[in-house]
Design a protein around this motif. Structure first.
Motif, PDB file in Angstrom:
ATOM      1  N   ALA A 103      -4.515  -4.237 -14.970  1.00 42.71           N
ATOM      2  CA  ALA A 103      -5.014  -3.649 -13.726  1.00 42.71           C
ATOM      3  C   ALA A 103      -3.896  -2.870 -13.033  1.00 42.71           C
ATOM      4  CB  ALA A 103      -5.545  -4.745 -12.808  1.00 42.71           C
ATOM      5  N   ALA A 104      -4.202  -1.672 -12.567  1.00 41.89           N
ATOM      6  CA  ALA A 104      -3.167  -0.822 -11.963  1.00 41.89           C
ATOM      7  C   ALA A 104      -3.777   0.066 -10.886  1.00 41.89           C
ATOM      8  CB  ALA A 104      -2.479   0.036 -13.021  1.00 41.89           C
ATOM      9  N   LEU A 105      -2.995   0.290  -9.834  1.00 43.52           N
ATOM     10  CA  LEU A 105      -3.338   1.220  -8.758  1.00 43.52           C
ATOM     11  C   LEU A 105      -2.179   2.188  -8.580  1.00 43.52           C
ATOM     12  CD1 LEU A 105      -4.657  -1.294  -6.050  1.00 43.52           C
ATOM     13  CD2 LEU A 105      -6.038  -0.029  -7.701  1.00 43.52           C
ATOM     14  N   LEU A 106      -2.479   3.444  -8.327  1.00 42.64           N
ATOM     15  CA  LEU A 106      -1.455   4.430  -7.983  1.00 42.64           C
ATOM     16  C   LEU A 106      -1.620   4.755  -6.505  1.00 42.64           C
ATOM     17  CD1 LEU A 106       0.830   6.180  -9.208  1.00 42.64           C
ATOM     18  CD2 LEU A 106      -0.828   8.048  -9.314  1.00 42.64           C
TER      19      LEU A 106
ATOM     20  N   LEU B 299     -10.095   0.891 -14.479  1.00 47.00           N
ATOM     21  CA  LEU B 299     -11.262   0.021 -14.557  1.00 47.00           C
ATOM     22  C   LEU B 299     -10.889  -1.447 -14.445  1.00 47.00           C
ATOM     23  CD1 LEU B 299     -13.350   1.781 -17.365  1.00 47.00           C
ATOM     24  CD2 LEU B 299     -13.748   1.802 -14.902  1.00 47.00           C
ATOM     25  N   ARG B 300      -9.751  -1.843 -15.029  1.00 47.41           N
ATOM     26  CA  ARG B 300      -9.362  -3.255 -14.993  1.00 47.41           C
ATOM     27  C   ARG B 300      -9.015  -3.718 -13.574  1.00 47.41           C
ATOM     28  NH1 ARG B 300      -8.414  -5.781 -19.795  1.00 47.41           N
ATOM     29  NH2 ARG B 300      -8.468  -4.495 -21.654  1.00 47.41           N
ATOM     30  N   ALA B 301      -8.685  -2.775 -12.711  1.00 46.23           N
ATOM     31  CA  ALA B 301      -8.345  -3.163 -11.339  1.00 46.23           C
ATOM     32  C   ALA B 301      -9.542  -3.762 -10.619  1.00 46.23           C
ATOM     33  CB  ALA B 301      -7.818  -1.956 -10.566  1.00 46.23           C
ATOM     34  N   SER B 302     -10.759  -3.366 -11.005  1.00 47.47           N
ATOM     35  CA  SER B 302     -11.944  -3.902 -10.334  1.00 47.47           C
ATOM     36  C   SER B 302     -12.118  -5.385 -10.598  1.00 47.47           C
ATOM     37  CB  SER B 302     -13.192  -3.140 -10.797  1.00 47.47           C
ATOM     38  OG  SER B 302     -13.372  -3.279 -12.205  1.00 47.47           O
ATOM     39  N   GLY B 303     -11.559  -5.900 -11.704  1.00 44.05           N
ATOM     40  CA  GLY B 303     -11.646  -7.324 -11.981  1.00 44.05           C
ATOM     41  C   GLY B 303     -10.628  -8.151 -11.233  1.00 44.05           C
TER      42      GLY B 303
ATOM     43  N   VAL C 137      -8.807  -6.702  -8.063  1.00 40.64           N
ATOM     44  CA  VAL C 137      -8.991  -6.337  -6.650  1.00 40.64           C
ATOM     45  C   VAL C 137     -10.295  -5.536  -6.568  1.00 40.64           C
ATOM     46  CG1 VAL C 137      -6.645  -6.437  -5.780  1.00 40.64           C
ATOM     47  CG2 VAL C 137      -7.319  -4.488  -7.127  1.00 40.64           C
ATOM     48  N   ALA C 138     -11.400  -6.259  -6.430  1.00 39.72           N
ATOM     49  CA  ALA C 138     -12.718  -5.644  -6.517  1.00 39.72           C
ATOM     50  C   ALA C 138     -12.958  -4.608  -5.422  1.00 39.72           C
ATOM     51  CB  ALA C 138     -13.797  -6.718  -6.471  1.00 39.72           C
TER      52      ALA C 138
ATOM     53  N   ALA D  54      13.232  11.391  -2.896  1.00 45.48           N
ATOM     54  CA  ALA D  54      12.152  10.714  -2.176  1.00 45.48           C
ATOM     55  C   ALA D  54      11.140  10.137  -3.156  1.00 45.48           C
ATOM     56  CB  ALA D  54      11.471  11.684  -1.223  1.00 45.48           C
ATOM     57  N   THR D  55      10.527   9.024  -2.769  1.00 41.97           N
ATOM     58  CA  THR D  55       9.468   8.406  -3.573  1.00 41.97           C
ATOM     59  C   THR D  55       8.180   9.187  -3.360  1.00 41.97           C
ATOM     60  OG1 THR D  55      10.480   6.211  -3.383  1.00 41.97           O
ATOM     61  CG2 THR D  55       8.143   6.298  -3.944  1.00 41.97           C
ATOM     62  N   GLU D  56       7.597   9.679  -4.440  1.00 42.95           N
ATOM     63  CA  GLU D  56       6.387  10.492  -4.347  1.00 42.95           C
ATOM     64  C   GLU D  56       5.121   9.690  -4.608  1.00 42.95           C
ATOM     65  OE1 GLU D  56       6.511  14.173  -6.356  1.00 42.95           O
ATOM     66  OE2 GLU D  56       8.652  14.466  -6.045  1.00 42.95           O
ATOM     67  N   ALA D  57       5.237   8.517  -5.260  1.00 40.06           N
ATOM     68  CA  ALA D  57       4.080   7.658  -5.516  1.00 40.06           C
ATOM     69  C   ALA D  57       4.595   6.263  -5.850  1.00 40.06           C
ATOM     70  CB  ALA D  57       3.222   8.208  -6.653  1.00 40.06           C
ATOM     71  N   VAL D  58       3.699   5.286  -5.801  1.00 40.56           N
ATOM     72  CA  VAL D  58       4.036   3.902  -6.153  1.00 40.56           C
ATOM     73  C   VAL D  58       2.984   3.391  -7.119  1.00 40.56           C
ATOM     74  CG1 VAL D  58       4.316   1.540  -5.314  1.00 40.56           C
ATOM     75  CG2 VAL D  58       5.188   3.462  -3.960  1.00 40.56           C
ATOM     76  N   LEU D  59       3.428   2.865  -8.263  1.00 40.40           N
ATOM     77  CA  LEU D  59       2.533   2.276  -9.248  1.00 40.40           C
ATOM     78  C   LEU D  59       2.487   0.774  -9.005  1.00 40.40           C
ATOM     79  CD1 LEU D  59       0.751   2.608 -11.760  1.00 40.40           C
ATOM     80  CD2 LEU D  59       2.803   2.253 -13.156  1.00 40.40           C
ATOM     81  N   LEU D  60       1.300   0.256  -8.714  1.00 46.62           N
ATOM     82  CA  LEU D  60       1.095  -1.169  -8.444  1.00 46.62           C
ATOM     83  C   LEU D  60       0.300  -1.771  -9.596  1.00 46.62           C
ATOM     84  CD1 LEU D  60       1.230  -3.647  -6.587  1.00 46.62           C
ATOM     85  CD2 LEU D  60      -0.797  -2.769  -5.402  1.00 46.62           C
ATOM     86  N   GLY D  61       0.953  -2.610 -10.396  1.00 47.51           N
ATOM     87  CA  GLY D  61       0.292  -3.242 -11.542  1.00 47.51           C
ATOM     88  C   GLY D  61       0.119  -4.731 -11.335  1.00 47.51           C
ATOM     89  N   PHE D  62      -0.972  -5.295 -11.882  1.00 49.16           N
ATOM     90  CA  PHE D  62      -1.267  -6.714 -11.753  1.00 49.16           C
ATOM     91  C   PHE D  62      -1.376  -7.345 -13.135  1.00 49.16           C
ATOM     92  CE2 PHE D  62      -2.972  -4.785  -7.912  1.00 49.16           C
ATOM     93  CZ  PHE D  62      -2.491  -5.631  -6.926  1.00 49.16           C
TER      94      PHE D  62
END
Length: 438
Positions: free
Chosen positions: A98-101, A113-117, A119-120, A181-189
Motif C-alpha cells: 500500500a502506498a500514497l504519494l 489499489l492496495r492502499a484501500s485495504g 487506509v480505506a 526542496a522536497t517536492e513529494a513524499v512517498l508514504l508506504g505501509f
C-alpha cells in the motif's frame, strides 16, 4: 546502432529536411536571381548569399537528427521528472505494498489499489490526515518534508480489528544536497499483523499448553509410578490404570490440536475469506458426519433449509468446523430429549443458521462466559464427554473472521439455541456452486 548506421541515419534525415525546405530555398534563390537580372546585385555576391542560405538550412536541419542519433548511440534513459505525472503515477500504483504519494502540503496525489485495504478513506485530493489518524505518522511526514530525511514508524490499530502496521516515509527530491526542496513524499505501509500474531501465538500456546497439560501429565506420572511400584503385579489395577492413561493421552492430543487450530484462526483473523460457499451443503455434510454419534445417543438430527442454495463468502473448512462444534455440543450436552434441530433462515441480506437442543439448558450467569478459553459449566461432565474447553472459543473466532455474529439463548429446563448470522450473497448469483460431499 553502429557508427556507420548512425551516419547514414543523419545523412538521410539531412536530405529529408532540405527537401522539406525546398520551396523556401527556391524562393530565396529566385529573389537573388531577380536582383542579379535587374543589376541590383552583382553575380558573385549573389552566389555567396545563396551558399550561406543553403549552409544555414543544413545546420538547422542537422541539429535534431544528430541529437537523436547520439541518444540512440549512448542508450541514455530519459530522466524521470516529477512533472512526468503519468510515469510517477504508474510507478506508485505498481508498488506491491500500500502506498500514497503526497505533495509538500500533505495532500494525497496518488493512491494505489492496495492502499484501500489499509487506509480505506484515502482519496486523491484529501489531506492525508483524513485517512491516517496516527499522530506519530503525521508528525513524521511533516518532519520528512522539512528536512528530507526518511523515517519509519510502527503502530497498531484496534478498530475494526487488531492490526500492526509499519509506515515508511520517504521524501522525493529533484536534486541532491540538503538545500534541495522536497517536492513529494512517498508514504508506504507494510502489514506486520501476521508476524505479530505468530509471535503472540507462540506465547499463548506455551502459556495455555503448560497450564492445561499439567493435570493430565501429573496423572500419567502418578499412574506410571504406581504401575512400577505397588501395582507391579496387580493385573486388575494395571488394566484399569492403562485405560485411564489412554484417555488422558487422547485428551492431551485433542487439546494440542484445538490449541493449534485456535492459533491459526487468530493469526488470520484480519483476513476475511472471499470464497463462495453453499451453507446448505456444509450443514448437510455436518449432519451426515455426526449421524453415527446421534444414532449412538438416540438423538435425531433435523435439518430445515430453503429450497434454493444459500451462499456466503467464507472458508468452507472453517464453517464446517463451526457447525460441527455446535451440533456436536448439542448432541453431547443437550440431546436428552432425543432431537436436535438445525435451521437456515434468510433475514434481509443476512442468513441465520441456528442449532437448537431440548436439553437441560444453561444458567444465565454462565452464558456470557461460554466462549472464553477453557471455560466449562460442568468441568467433570465436560471432560467425560471429551471436551477441551476450546470448542466455543474456536467458533467465536471463526465467526468473527467471517464478519458474522454468534448468538446464544438458553433457558434452564427448556434447552439452548446457538445461532450464527452471516452476510448472504444474492439468490440469483449464478456463479455459486453447490459443494459435493467430502
Amino acid at each position: 546502432m553502429a557508427l556507420g548506421d548512425s551516419s547514414r541515419f543523419i545523412e538521410d534525415n539531412l536530405w529529408e529536411r532540405l527537401a522539406g525546405a525546398r520551396w523556401i530555398l527556391a524562393a530565396a534563390w529566385l529573389g537573388l536571381g531577380g536582383a542579379v537580372w535587374t543589376d541590383a546585385l552583382a553575380l558573385m555576391p549573389a552566389i555567396g548569399l545563396g551558399a550561406l542560405i543553403l549552409v544555414a538550412a543544413g545546420v538547422s536541419a542537422r541539429r535534431r537528427p544528430v541529437a537523436a542519433a547520439l541518444a540512440r548511440l549512448t542508450n541514455e534513459p530519459k530522466p524521470l521528472r516529477l512533472g512526468g505525472e503519468d510515469r510517477l503515477t504508474a510507478l506508485v500504483r505498481a508498488l506491491p505494498d500500500a502506498a500514497l504519494l503526497l505533495d509538500p502540503r500533505g495532500t494525497v496525489v496518488v493512491a494505489n489499489l492496495r492502499a484501500s485495504g489499509v487506509v480505506a478513506s484515502a482519496r486523491v485530493g484529501d489531506p492525508v490526515s483524513f485517512a491516517v489518524r496516527v499522530p506519530e505518522v503525521l508528525e513524521a511526514i511533516r518532519a520528512a518534508t522539512a528536512d528530507g530525511v526518511a523515517r519509519r514508524i510502527e503502530f497498531a490499530e484496534r478498530v475494526p480489528l487488531d492490526r500492526w502496521l509499519r509506515a515508511d516515509i520517504v521524501p522525493v527530491r529533484s536534486g541532491e544536497g540538503r538545500g534541495t526542496a522536497t517536492e513529494a513524499v512517498l508514504l508506504g505501509f507494510t502489514d506486520l499483523t501476521a508476524q505479530r500474531r505468530v509471535e503472540q501465538m507462540r506465547v499463548d500456546f506455551i502459556a495455555n499448553a503448560s497450564h492445561e497439560l499439567r493435570t493430565p501429565l501429573a496423572s500419567l506420572s502418578g499412574f506410571i509410578e504406581t504401575l512400577q511400584g505397588p501395582a507391579r503385579n496387580d493385573a486388575g489395577a494395571r488394566e484399569r490404570f492403562l485405560k485411564i492413561m489412554g484417555e488422558q493421552a487422547r485428551r492431551m492430543s485433542r487439546l494440542i490440536d484445538d490449541l493449534l487450530s485456535l492459533s491459526r484462526i487468530e493469526m488470520n483473523a484480519h483476513l476475511r475469506p472471499e470464497t463462495k460457499v453453499d451453507v446448505t451443503a456444509v450443514l448437510s455434510h455436518v449432519r451426515d458426519a455426526l449421524g453415527p454419534l446421534g444414532r449412538e445417543r438416540g438423538v435425531e438430527i433435523a435439518l430445515e433449509h430453503p429450497p434454493q442454495p444459500v451462499a456466503v463468502l467464507g472458508d468452507r473448512d472453517e464453517l464446517f468446523r463451526v457447525f460441527e462444534n455446535l451440533v456436536e455440543n448439542a448432541l453431547k450436552y443437550g440431546g436428552a430429549a432425543g432431537r436436535v434441530e438445525i435451521g437456515i433462515v434468510r433475514e434481509g441480506s443476512d442468513v441465520v443458521i441456528s442449532v437448537r437442543d431440548y436439553g437441560p439448558g444453561i444458567a444465565p450467569e454462565h452464558v456470557p462466559r461460554l466462549t472464553e478459553r477453557f471455560y466449562r459449566v460442568d468441568t467433570a461432565h465436560s471432560r467425560e464427554q471429551g471436551g477441551t474447553g476450546l470448542g466455543l472459543a474456536i467458533v467465536k473466532h471463526i465467526v468473527a473472521r467471517h464478519r458474522g455474529r454468534l448468538g446464544i439463548e438458553s433457558t434452564p429446563g427448556e434447552g439452548s439455541t446457538f445461532s450464527v448470522r452471516l452476510s448472504a450473497l444474492p439468490v440469483d448469483d449464478r456463479k455459486t456452486t453447490t459443494l459435493s460431499r467430502p
